[in-house]
Design an enzyme around this catalytic site. Structure first.
Site, PDB file in Angstrom:
ATOM      1  N   TRP A  17      10.399  -8.523  -3.944  1.00  0.00           N
ATOM      2  CA  TRP A  17      10.373  -7.486  -2.895  1.00  0.00           C
ATOM      3  C   TRP A  17      11.342  -6.349  -3.185  1.00  0.00           C
ATOM      4  O   TRP A  17      11.302  -5.318  -2.534  1.00  0.00           O
ATOM      5  CB  TRP A  17      10.721  -8.093  -1.535  1.00  0.00           C
ATOM      6  CG  TRP A  17       9.722  -9.056  -0.991  1.00  0.00           C
ATOM      7  CD1 TRP A  17       8.580  -9.504  -1.606  1.00  0.00           C
ATOM      8  CD2 TRP A  17       9.763  -9.687   0.292  1.00  0.00           C
ATOM      9  NE1 TRP A  17       7.918 -10.379  -0.788  1.00  0.00           N
ATOM     10  CE2 TRP A  17       8.630 -10.503   0.392  1.00  0.00           C
ATOM     11  CE3 TRP A  17      10.660  -9.649   1.360  1.00  0.00           C
ATOM     12  CZ2 TRP A  17       8.351 -11.274   1.514  1.00  0.00           C
ATOM     13  CZ3 TRP A  17      10.401 -10.419   2.484  1.00  0.00           C
ATOM     14  CH2 TRP A  17       9.251 -11.215   2.555  1.00  0.00           C
ATOM     15  N   GLU A 110      16.121  -3.524 -13.533  1.00  0.00           N
ATOM     16  CA  GLU A 110      16.873  -2.660 -12.606  1.00  0.00           C
ATOM     17  C   GLU A 110      18.344  -3.097 -12.540  1.00  0.00           C
ATOM     18  O   GLU A 110      19.232  -2.265 -12.337  1.00  0.00           O
ATOM     19  CB  GLU A 110      16.197  -2.662 -11.223  1.00  0.00           C
ATOM     20  CG  GLU A 110      14.913  -1.836 -11.265  1.00  0.00           C
ATOM     21  CD  GLU A 110      13.793  -2.331 -10.365  1.00  0.00           C
ATOM     22  OE1 GLU A 110      14.057  -3.070  -9.409  1.00  0.00           O
ATOM     23  OE2 GLU A 110      12.632  -1.961 -10.648  1.00  0.00           O
ATOM     24  N   GLY A 184       6.541  -0.158 -11.936  1.00  0.00           N
ATOM     25  CA  GLY A 184       6.405   0.891 -10.924  1.00  0.00           C
ATOM     26  C   GLY A 184       5.720   2.151 -11.428  1.00  0.00           C
ATOM     27  O   GLY A 184       5.732   3.170 -10.738  1.00  0.00           O
ATOM     28  N   GLY A 245       5.874  -6.501  -8.222  1.00  0.00           N
ATOM     29  CA  GLY A 245       6.788  -5.701  -7.409  1.00  0.00           C
ATOM     30  C   GLY A 245       6.046  -5.065  -6.241  1.00  0.00           C
ATOM     31  O   GLY A 245       5.750  -5.716  -5.232  1.00  0.00           O
ATOM     32  N   GLY A 246       5.703  -3.791  -6.389  1.00  0.00           N
ATOM     33  CA  GLY A 246       5.096  -3.014  -5.302  1.00  0.00           C
ATOM     34  C   GLY A 246       3.928  -3.710  -4.611  1.00  0.00           C
ATOM     35  O   GLY A 246       3.852  -3.744  -3.376  1.00  0.00           O
TER      36      GLY A 246
END
Ligand code: 13P
Length: 266
Positions: A17, A110, A184, A245-246
């Site tokens: 998330w 990240e 992303g 992810g998204g």
């Protein structure tokens, strides 16, 4: 390397998330996801599902999963390499284990990029996770510049070698291959690229931890995974799931990714 044992690996679809959904939103989300998968009669023994909410959501998710006996695994997005002490802002693996986390993501790009985590930090965190019986989801992946300079495998292979340096051969781990340029961006790797790197990562696991561990370790692909491309990744023999992810923040999309086996043409 011969692909052996792939049938013994239960696919894992994991939702990272990142810094999205607060603890109240997490409760509503997990309830709806569980209903959606129950409605669709999802068999969790066939495809395991894990979610990785922010730290502040974990207690709420744990309470809900435990009270409603939901067949969802969960974990944190990072942990400290230390057990306790003067480390302001850090969270220990011991705390995560107390919250019944099963997994913890380590070395996400990240964290490596925005928080200067090195291979040495990642290795220390992997050791800390295993010490607290958390399964580390070890993330590796190359940047666009690495891809240009060294091809897709060199950087992930060296990152994984470093992450496994101090790991016991009985370790239970998950590896996530996430090309940084695919995260992303809407531009996923091709399934062939993901397979090529996953196969090399399996060789690294076999060299570090032995063939049995290599055969049973799930290797996930991550980077712009969607309902429309998951099935092609899952057809590859060395790709055992996805770190999403998204798309993991959209219940319909995420449950469709989880149910990739039902997609036409799989
Ligand atoms: P996206 O699925 O949004 O590309 O993110 C992938 C990722 O970083 C999962 O850890």
């Amino acid at each position: 390397m011969a692909v052996t044992g792939s049938t013994r690996r239960t696919p894992l679809i994991a939702g990272n998330w990142k810094m999205n959904l607060d603890h109240l939103q997490s409760i509503a989300f997990v309830q709806k996801l569980a209903w959606s998968l129950k409605d669709a009669r999802h068999d969790f023994d066939t495809v395991e599902v894990a979610i990785f909410p922010p730290y502040t959501d974990l207690r709420s998710v744990q309470t809900l999963v435990s009270a409603d006996k939901l067949p969802l695994a969960f974990g944190a997005q990072d942990l400290s390499e230390h057990d306790s002490g003067a480390f302001t802002g850090e969270i220990s693996g011991a705390f995560l284990a107390q919250l019944e986390c099963q997994y913890v993501i380590i070395g996400h790009s990240e964290r490596r990029t925005l928080h200067s985590e090195t291979d040495a930090h990642v290795a220390a965190k992997v050791t800390a996770a295993l010490k607290h019986n958390l399964v580390p989801v070890i993330c590796v992946g190359e940047t666009a510049a690495d891809l240009e300079e060294h091809g897709p495998s060199a950087v992930p292979v060296s990152q994984l070698r470093a992450a496994l340096a101090g790991v016991d051969t009985a370790a239970d781990i998950v590896v996530a291959y996430e090309p940084v340029w695919a995260i992303g961006s809407g531009q996923a790797a091709t399934p062939e690229q993901a397979e090529q790197v996953a196969a090399q990562l399996r060789v690294v696991i076999s060299e570090a931890l032995g063939q049995d561990v290599a055969d049973k370790t799930r290797i996930l692909y991550g980077g712009s995974v969607k309902a429309s491309n998951i099935a092609a990744f899952m057809r590859e023999p060395n790709v055992d799931g996805a770190l999403v992810g998204g798309a993991s923040l959209d219940i319909h999309e995420f449950s469709s990714i989880i149910r990739y086996q039902k997609h036409v043409g799989v």
